[in-house]
Design a protein around this motif. Structure first.
Motif, short mmCIF file in Angstrom:
data_model
loop_
_atom_site.label_atom_id
_atom_site.label_comp_id
_atom_site.label_asym_id
_atom_site.label_seq_id
_atom_site.Cartn_x
_atom_site.Cartn_y
_atom_site.Cartn_z
N MET A 1 -5.47 1.85 4.50
CA MET A 1 -4.06 2.22 4.31
C MET A 1 -3.51 1.43 3.14
O MET A 1 -3.58 0.21 3.11
CB MET A 1 -3.26 1.92 5.58
CG MET A 1 -1.79 2.24 5.46
SD MET A 1 -0.92 2.09 7.05
CE MET A 1 -1.04 0.34 7.33
N THR A 2 -2.95 2.12 2.17
CA THR A 2 -2.37 1.47 1.01
C THR A 2 -0.94 1.03 1.32
O THR A 2 -0.13 1.81 1.77
CB THR A 2 -2.36 2.43 -0.19
OG1 THR A 2 -3.69 2.87 -0.42
CG2 THR A 2 -1.83 1.74 -1.43
N THR A 3 -0.65 -0.25 1.08
CA THR A 3 0.70 -0.73 1.33
C THR A 3 1.37 -1.27 0.08
O THR A 3 2.53 -1.60 0.08
CB THR A 3 0.70 -1.84 2.40
OG1 THR A 3 -0.16 -2.90 1.95
CG2 THR A 3 0.20 -1.31 3.72
N SER A 4 0.60 -1.36 -1.00
CA SER A 4 1.20 -1.85 -2.25
C SER A 4 2.10 -0.79 -2.84
O SER A 4 1.97 0.39 -2.55
CB SER A 4 0.09 -2.22 -3.24
OG SER A 4 -0.72 -1.10 -3.51
N ASP A 5 3.02 -1.23 -3.69
CA ASP A 5 3.96 -0.28 -4.27
C ASP A 5 3.31 0.50 -5.40
O ASP A 5 2.57 -0.06 -6.22
CB ASP A 5 5.18 -1.04 -4.83
CG ASP A 5 5.90 -1.81 -3.74
OD1 ASP A 5 6.07 -1.23 -2.65
OD2 ASP A 5 6.26 -2.97 -3.97
N PRO A 6 3.56 1.83 -5.49
CA PRO A 6 3.02 2.60 -6.59
C PRO A 6 3.61 2.12 -7.92
O PRO A 6 4.72 1.61 -7.97
CB PRO A 6 3.47 4.03 -6.28
CG PRO A 6 3.93 4.01 -4.87
CD PRO A 6 4.39 2.62 -4.59
N THR A 7 2.86 2.31 -8.97
CA THR A 7 3.39 1.96 -10.28
C THR A 7 4.43 2.97 -10.70
O THR A 7 4.44 4.11 -10.24
CB THR A 7 2.26 1.93 -11.33
OG1 THR A 7 1.68 3.23 -11.39
CG2 THR A 7 1.19 0.94 -10.95
N VAL A 8 5.31 2.57 -11.58
CA VAL A 8 6.41 3.43 -12.00
C VAL A 8 5.91 4.63 -12.77
O VAL A 8 6.42 5.74 -12.65
CB VAL A 8 7.41 2.61 -12.85
CG1 VAL A 8 8.51 3.52 -13.37
CG2 VAL A 8 8.03 1.50 -12.02
N THR A 9 4.89 4.46 -13.55
CA THR A 9 4.44 5.52 -14.44
C THR A 9 3.42 6.44 -13.79
O THR A 9 3.21 7.56 -14.25
CB THR A 9 3.83 4.93 -15.72
OG1 THR A 9 2.75 4.05 -15.36
CG2 THR A 9 4.88 4.15 -16.49
N GLU A 10 2.77 5.97 -12.74
CA GLU A 10 1.73 6.77 -12.11
C GLU A 10 2.34 7.94 -11.34
O GLU A 10 3.31 7.78 -10.61
CB GLU A 10 0.92 5.90 -11.15
CG GLU A 10 -0.23 6.66 -10.50
CD GLU A 10 -1.00 5.77 -9.54
OE1 GLU A 10 -2.00 6.23 -8.99
OE2 GLU A 10 -0.57 4.62 -9.33
N SER A 133 -6.85 3.33 9.87
CA SER A 133 -8.23 3.67 10.23
C SER A 133 -8.70 4.96 9.58
O SER A 133 -9.91 5.16 9.41
CB SER A 133 -8.36 3.78 11.75
OG SER A 133 -7.71 4.95 12.25
N VAL A 134 -7.77 5.85 9.22
CA VAL A 134 -8.16 7.11 8.57
C VAL A 134 -7.92 7.06 7.07
O VAL A 134 -8.11 8.06 6.37
CB VAL A 134 -7.42 8.32 9.20
CG1 VAL A 134 -7.87 8.52 10.64
CG2 VAL A 134 -5.91 8.16 9.11
N GLY A 135 -7.49 5.90 6.56
CA GLY A 135 -7.34 5.74 5.11
C GLY A 135 -6.15 6.43 4.50
O GLY A 135 -6.19 6.80 3.32
N ALA A 136 -5.08 6.59 5.27
CA ALA A 136 -3.89 7.24 4.72
C ALA A 136 -3.08 6.24 3.88
O ALA A 136 -3.30 5.04 3.93
CB ALA A 136 -3.02 7.80 5.84
N THR A 137 -2.15 6.77 3.09
CA THR A 137 -1.33 5.94 2.21
C THR A 137 0.03 5.69 2.84
O THR A 137 0.67 6.62 3.34
CB THR A 137 -1.14 6.65 0.85
OG1 THR A 137 -2.42 6.91 0.29
CG2 THR A 137 -0.35 5.76 -0.11
#
Length: 579
Positions: A1-10, A133-137
């Motif tokens: 699970m991704t918890t970091s903030d997305p980049t502004v440009t992405e 566990s299922v790799g969601a964002t």
């Protein structure tokens, strides 16, 4: 699970973007990812700084069944309090029989014959772990500030562009998706930005809920309690996880006049103590408390006309906590939408299937809204507008009668949906339960080991329809019927055995050393023996001589029933699935 903030440009792209990381949004994202669809959840708050406990606590049997089918219930059972009993007190004396919560003592036809009490903090934590566990964002501290839909996009294209703002850095970024889900609570930005009317009203009544560790001389404490108070309405006593307790009461205008400076934690504690009289209550710890205004509101629709934006949970409907249905109703929303959206995105169902979400859930929620209005009034010791009886009568008696009548709705086991493309109520009834309703969770036997296993354990929510063949009792008849059906599937409708969203299951009342010997031929799918008493055939109301086919939707409800022959099965799926 991704918890970091997305980049502004992405510019990130997902099948589904979900605004709101409470239990409803988390469960929906978990389902979608589990069913092969990419999903991203964005939560406005930082969970480590939001309320530690509080909010929703009760999971009723049908909700537990759904969570079980999704592989979520076990950690909740480890942490929660399984409440099987209720108690009612009036003037310090126990009322026999009790009122209000007694439906919890008469739950049948389910493995979950209790109310699972678990505070929302723990529920959310478990769901976040499942999401990981299922790799969601998943992103928190991220607010949705806008979105738009490109109406010219192809039906399977990424029509939605959503804009989010990082609360810490104030930077914005964009996400593209095929669908946008508003699971962002009663003040839903998604609902407001889409201009979907939120119809209903807010009353003048206010309630307080307070959680903590308490000591009391009340005789029965680890049961759902209703204390009939002359000053604080129908007082809730709810045993919680980790030995805690919730007390809830009406904060009337008469009580409010005692506190011209407003409500504080000390006030909430003091009035909880008053509400529980003549019992003595001492708070050893206070974990959480709230004062809120009672009201019932429902979105005019749960989806936009182009079916690109959907609402779930409190974003679609709000009500009191009187019947403890808020989280349960939201979970039912998430499950109903989850499998339909996943199968639609994967191109496995007709568009009409996804369109049933709003109609089905609106039907169920409107019943709750109507019922909740009466409950909230009576719990505040006021009479509903429809009441024409003795104004000096005891409103607690009427409240108990309403809860008793609504027992099947309260547990969720009696919730059903009307006829639509999924629910073929016009077909001949080959069992005792109508399409759109929940069948009993019948007991079966595992071949070889003879171990008991429940139907819902065999048919978990895997975004699949289950064709359950109940055979007759005569082996020659079984052979003829199954062989005829197998030839039909092989020669006329092979798509019914090769489609990714169809699973087959055979249930036979004949018992042998193996399914082949019991049937005299190979079963369709796995086979289980109907050797329990009462039998599954009898519980389902299936003719033991003729047998029947029961088609179960991915959420476990009955889609259609028919004779054990291929034509009717093919006709049902021709309306539902894309081949």
């Amino acid at each position: 699970m991704t918890t970091s903030d997305p980049t502004v440009t992405e510019e990130n792209t997902y099948d589904v973007v979900i605004v709101g990381g409470g239990p409803v949004g988390l469960l929906l994202a978990y389902q979608l990812k589990r069913f092969g669809v990419s999903a991203c959840v964005l939560e406005q708050h930082r969970k480590e700084t939001q309320d530690a406990y509080g909010r929703a606590i009760a999971l009723f049997p049908r909700t537990s069944e759904l969570l079980d089918q999704l592989g979520v219930i076990e950690p909740m059972l480890q942490l929660g309090f399984s409440c099987r009993n209720s108690v009612t007190y009036k003037d310090g004396e126990r009322v026999i029989p009790g009122r209000v919560w007694t439906f919890m003592e008469n739950i049948k036809d389910t493995a979950y014959g209790f109310t699972l009490v678990l505070r929302q903090m723990y529920t959310e934590s478990i769901l976040r772990e499942k999401l990981q566990s299922v790799g969601a964002t998943y992103h928190q501290g991220t607010e949705c500030v806008g979105f738009e839909c490109d109406e010219g996009t192809a039906p399977d294209g990424y029509a939605m562009t959503s804009t989010f703002r990082n609360a810490a850095t104030q930077e914005t970024f964009h996400l593209k998706s095929k669908y946008l889900i508003g699971a962002d609570g009663g003040r839903s930005f998604v609902r407001r930005h889409t201009r979907i009317p939120f119809e209903g009203d807010t009353s003048e009544d206010r309630w307080i809920r307070i959680d903590g560790i308490v000591e009391t001389d009340m005789p029965v404490t680890r049961a759902y309690g209703a204390i009939e108070s002359r000053t604080h309405g129908n007082v809730l006593w709810a045993p919680l996880d980790h030995g805690a307790t919730r007390i809830g009461y009406a904060y009337s205008s008469e009580i409010a006049t005692k506190y011209p400076d407003g409500v504080t934690q000390d006030v909430a504690v003091q009035e909880a103590i008053e509400a529980m009289k003549p019992f003595k209550v001492t708070f050893k710890e206070v974990h959480w408390w709230t004062l809120y205004t009672i009201g019932q509101r429902i979105a005019k629709t749960f989806s936009t006309t182009n079916n690109r934006i959907y609402l779930c949970g409190d974003a679609a409907h709000t009500h009191s906590s009187g019947a403890a249905q808020g989280l349960n109703t939201g979970i039912h929303d998430a499950v109903n939408l989850g499998w339909k959206l996943a199968l639609h995105i994967r191109g496995l169902t007709k568009p009409e299937v996804l369109e049933t979400y709003t109609a089905e859930r609106l039907t169920a929620v409107q019943k709750l809204i109507n019922y909740d209005k009466d409950i909230a009034m009576l719990m505040s010791c006021k009479w509903p507008a429809w009441y024409t009886g003795d104004p000096n009568a005891d409103p607690h008696l009427v409240l108990g009668q309403i809860f008793d009548k609504a027992a099947a709705f309260n547990t969720g086991l009696g919730i059903s949906y009307p006829e639509n493309v999924l629910n073929d109520t016009t077909s001949a009834s080959w069992c005792a339960f109508m399409a759109g309703s929940r069948p009993p969770d019948v007991e079966l036997r595992m071949p070889g080991t003879n171990q008991s296993i429940r139907l819902q354990k065999i048919t978990p929510n895997l975004a699949k329809f289950w064709v359950v063949v109940f055979t007759g009792s005569s082996k020659p008849s079984i052979q003829r019927t199954l062989l005829k059906l197998q030839r039909y599937l092989r020669d006329t409708a092979p798509e019914l055995t090769s489609h990714k969203s169809i699973e087959w299951l055979t249930i036979t009342s004949t018992v042998g050393c193996s399914p082949y010997e019991a049937l005299g031929t190979s079963p369709l799918g796995n086979a289980y023996f109907d050797a329990a008493k009462p039998s599954a055939h009898d519980r389902m109301g299936v003719d033991s001589e003729k047998g029947a086919v029961v088609i179960l939707r991915p959420d476990g409800l009955i889609g259609a029933t028919s004779a054990v022959e291929g034509g009717s099965i093919r006709e049902y799926f021709s309306r539902v699935l894309a081949f």
